[in-house]
Design a protein around this motif. Structure first.
Motif, PDB file in Angstrom:
ATOM      1  N   ALA A  93       0.810  -1.214   0.000  1.00  0.00           N
ATOM      2  CA  ALA A  93       0.000   0.000   0.000  1.00  0.00           C
ATOM      3  C   ALA A  93       0.848   1.270   0.000  1.00  0.00           C
ATOM      4  O   ALA A  93       0.313   2.378  -0.067  1.00  0.00           O
ATOM      5  CB  ALA A  93      -0.924   0.007   1.214  1.00  0.00           C
ATOM      6  N   LYS A  98       2.714   1.688  -5.012  1.00  0.00           N
ATOM      7  CA  LYS A  98       1.403   1.581  -5.652  1.00  0.00           C
ATOM      8  C   LYS A  98       1.354   2.403  -6.943  1.00  0.00           C
ATOM      9  O   LYS A  98       0.825   1.957  -7.972  1.00  0.00           O
ATOM     10  CB  LYS A  98       0.328   2.048  -4.678  1.00  0.00           C
ATOM     11  N   SER A 102       0.866   0.870 -10.766  1.00  0.00           N
ATOM     12  CA  SER A 102      -0.261   1.301 -11.600  1.00  0.00           C
ATOM     13  C   SER A 102       0.204   1.892 -12.917  1.00  0.00           C
ATOM     14  O   SER A 102      -0.322   1.567 -13.986  1.00  0.00           O
ATOM     15  CB  SER A 102      -1.112   2.320 -10.838  1.00  0.00           C
TER      16      SER A 102
END
Length: 247
Positions: A93, A98, A102
């Motif tokens: 997280a 993250k 992405s």
């Protein structure tokens, strides 16, 4: 009165017919992809946008590439991600992790689009090979950071909510196969674009990296040497080895 009404209807009909083309919407800022990428210029813009994704991956998230190594010194302002800097409390997280995960998959999706439209419309094979290398390069970034990752290589027309993770050993095999396929179609030299020298360099790095994994083999190191030799191509050092550049 009846004649006036009929005349009004006729005139209105003529005016509406004359304005029909004017009222037809032509959204030039959002053309249909299937039509745009069928053209040579449209497809070139798609390939160029695949190159542009490198800015997204490297532009604002340097911590993923330098933090936690001896290449980077934390300044007074500290790090956005303390986990990456000290390897303490590092979780999936983490904002930097993250964001990296992405944006790389977003970049892969763009490459998937370019490969799909390039093969569908039989565009320049060199351009398709360039994008094929970029996609393999992005998977190399993912497998180094996360190990087993989703090998998403299909052209997507509808939302996908989940993917199965592919074993890292298979991801490496895919990367190597894709880079070799690209290598065969690329020119030896091409200014500011992926060429054979670029692919030889990264094939050497991929083999070297895989060689240290449990599923690697001694032959990986030999292959690394061979592709590095091809990338160097007998070129000497561009700067003096002793560091004296005259500057």
């Amino acid at each position: 009165m009846k004649k006036i009404l009929i005349l009004f209807i006729v005139v209105t009909s003529l005016l509406m017919a004359g304005c029909s083309d004017f009222l037809t919407e032509n959204n030039k800022s959002n053309p249909d992809a299937a039509v745009l990428y069928k053209t040579t210029s449209g497809y070139e813009s798609l390939v160029n946008s695949c190159y542009a994704t490198l800015r997204d991956v490297y532009g604002d998230n340097i911590e993923m590439f330098v933090a936690g190594t001896d290449l980077y010194k934390v300044g007074r302002a500290g790090l956005t991600s303390q986990g990456l800097g000290t390897y303490q409390s590092l979780t999936p997280a983490d904002n930097s992790v993250k964001a990296f995960y992405s944006v790389v998959y977003q970049s892969i999706k763009r490459c998937n689009d370019a490969i799909y439209y390039g093969e569908l419309n039989k565009h320049n094979a060199v351009r398709v090979a360039e994008v094929r290398f970029l996609r393999a390069y992005y998977f190399f970034q993912l497998v180094q950071q996360f190990g087993d990752v989703a090998l998403a290589t299909e052209f997507i027309t509808a939302p996908v909510t989940s993917y199965e993770r592919t074993p890292a050993s298979e991801v490496y095999t895919f990367i190597i196969d894709e880079m070799k396929t690209a290598l065969a179609a690329l020119p030896a030299i091409a200014a500011n674009r992926v060429n054979q020298r670029v692919v030889n360099h990264y094939l050497s790095l991929v083999y070297l990296t895989r060689g240290y994994e449990t599923y690697g083999s001694p032959s990986d190191f030999q292959s690394s040497v061979e592709y590095a030799t091809a990338a160097i191509n007998n070129q000497g050092l561009t700067l003096p080895f002793d560091g004296k550049t005259g500057i």
